[in-house]
Design an enzyme around this catalytic site. Structure first.
Site, PDB file in Angstrom:
ATOM      1  N   TRP A 133      40.927  37.580  57.376  1.00 59.94           N
ATOM      2  CA  TRP A 133      41.983  37.471  56.376  1.00 59.94           C
ATOM      3  C   TRP A 133      42.839  36.224  56.568  1.00 59.94           C
ATOM      4  CZ3 TRP A 133      42.885  38.765  51.735  1.00 59.94           C
ATOM      5  CH2 TRP A 133      44.176  38.690  51.193  1.00 59.94           C
ATOM      6  N   TYR A 191      35.595  42.240  58.515  1.00 58.35           N
ATOM      7  CA  TYR A 191      36.624  41.264  58.854  1.00 58.35           C
ATOM      8  C   TYR A 191      37.890  42.021  59.215  1.00 58.35           C
ATOM      9  CZ  TYR A 191      39.118  41.981  54.394  1.00 58.35           C
ATOM     10  OH  TYR A 191      39.838  42.523  53.346  1.00 58.35           O
ATOM     11  N   CYS A 192      38.892  41.284  59.713  1.00 62.05           N
ATOM     12  CA  CYS A 192      40.181  41.886  60.055  1.00 62.05           C
ATOM     13  C   CYS A 192      41.242  40.837  59.780  1.00 62.05           C
ATOM     14  CB  CYS A 192      40.189  42.367  61.503  1.00 62.05           C
ATOM     15  SG  CYS A 192      39.847  41.069  62.716  1.00 62.05           S
ATOM     16  N   GLY A 193      42.269  40.744  60.633  1.00 66.72           N
ATOM     17  CA  GLY A 193      43.282  39.722  60.434  1.00 66.72           C
ATOM     18  C   GLY A 193      42.825  38.355  60.895  1.00 66.72           C
TER      19      GLY A 193
END
Length: 292
Positions: free
Chosen positions: A264, A236-238
Site C-alpha cells: 500500500w 500485500y499489506c502496508g
C-alpha cells in the site's frame, strides 16, 4: 499449527535444540514501525540466548523512491553480506522470531526463502511464547563467526503494481492489514485478509484445521485454473512486512501466494492509482481505468 512444521518451530523444540547443542542460527527481528531503533534497544534489554539482532528497515529493506514503498527489497549483494554477518552458512538451520507473533519475523522468513534458503522457520508465538514458557533471556551481545552462504534470489514469486491491479480485478488479491487500515483505503478489488487473524488468543498460530476452515470459507472456489501472474493468489499489506507473514501461513497450507513488496505504501504514493474506501472490495480496477 502443530508444535513444529516446515514453516514454524515451537518453543519446546527450540529449547531442546539449544540445550542439546543443535543450535540454529537465531535471528531477532523485533521491529516497531512507530519507534525507529526500538528493535535494537529491545534486543539489548534481553533476547533468546545466542540470537543475533536484525535491523528490519536497514537489512531486510533498502532506501528507495516513494513509489517503491517504505521497504523495497534489499539488493541481493547486501542481503548476502548481512546473512553472512548473521553467521549463516550453506547448511544452516535458521529460526526467526520477533515480539509480534511472527508479523515482523515473517519478513526475514520470506526474504531468506526468496533468496534460496530452505531451512528457515518462524518461532511460533515469538518472544512472548518463549518467555511465557519460563525460558530465560540473555543480555550477552552476540558475535557469531561469519558465514559463507551464497544466496540465489528469486525463489519466491513477486508482483508489481500492474500485476496487483490484475489480481485485484479477478478477486485474487488479499490485503493483510487490519480492517481499520483496509477501510481507510485499499487497492480496488482487494479482499481484506488480516494477517493477525491467523493467530489465537495466546499469540500462536491457529491449529491447521481452523486455518483450513478459514481459508476454505474465504476461497470457496479453490485455486484459479489460470492465475494472472506467478501464483494463484497475491497479497500485500502496508509495506511488505505483515504480508510476508501471510505468505508463510498460506505456504504451511500449501497455498502458493505472490508478494507485492511495495504494498500500500507504494500504491498510494503513485498518483495514477485509484483508492477504494470502506469495508468492501470496491469497484473493479478496470472500470476505474476506463472511467466506468
Amino acid at each position: 499449527m502443530p508444535e513444529t512444521s516446515h514453516i514454524t518451530i515451537g518453543v519446546a523444540e527450540l529449547a531442546d535444540r539449544l540445550r542439546d547443542g543443535r543450535r540454529p542460527v537465531l535471528l531477532d527481528v523485533r521491529y516497531d514501525p512507530q519507534r525507529e531503533g526500538s528493535g535494537h534497544a529491545a534486543f539489548a534489554q534481553g533476547h533468546i540466548p545466542g540470537a543475533v539482532h536484525v535491523d528490519l528497515p536497514g537489512e531486510l529493506a533498502r532506501p528507495g523512491r516513494p513509489e517503491e514503498g517504505r521497504h523495497p527489497l534489499p539488493e541481493p549483494g547486501d542481503l548476502q553480506a548481512s546473512a553472512r554477518r548473521w553467521g549463516i552458512n550453506e547448511d544452516s538451520d535458521i529460526v526467526v522470531y520477533d515480539a509480534r507473533a511472527g508479523l515482523s519475523a515473517g519478513r526475514a522468513w520470506w526474504l531468506l526463502r526468496w533468496a534460496g534458503l530452505e531451512s528457515v522457520r518462524i518461532l511460533d508465538g515469538g518472544l512472548g511464547a518463549w518467555t511465557a514458557s519460563g525460558h530465560p533471556l540473555s543480555l550477552e551481545p552476540s558475535a557469531p563467526l561469519p558465514g559463507d552462504v551464497v544466496l540465489t534470489p528469486g525463489r519466491l514469486p513477486v508482483i508489481d503494481a500492474d500485476q496487483a491491479a490484475e489480481y485485484a480485478r479477478r478477486g485474487l488479491l488479499f490485503d493483510a492489514r487490519g480492517t481499520d487500515a483496509y477501510e481507510r483505503g485499499h487497492i480496488p478489488g482487494a479482499l481484506s485478509l488480516p494477517a493477525a487473524a491467523n493467530l489465537g488468543e495466546a499469540g500462536t498460530l491457529l491449529d491447521p484445521e481452523a486455518l483450513r476452515a478459514r481459508y476454505a470459507a474465504l476461497l470457496p472456489g479453490g485455486q484459479p485454473q489460470r492465475p494472472p501472474g506467478p501464483a494463484p493468489f497475491a497479497v500485500y499489506c502496508g509495506s511488505g512486512v505483515a504480508a510476508a507473514f501471510q505468505v508463510s501461513v498460506l505456504a504451511a497450507l500449501d497455498i502458493p501466494v505472490a508478494l507485492y513488496p511495495g504494498s500500500w505504501s507504494a500504491w498510494s504514493a503513485d498518483p495514477r492509482r485509484e483508492t477504494a474506501l470502506g469495508p468492501g472490495p470496491g469497484p473493479d480496477p478496470a472500470d476505474l481505468e476506463s472511467g466506468g
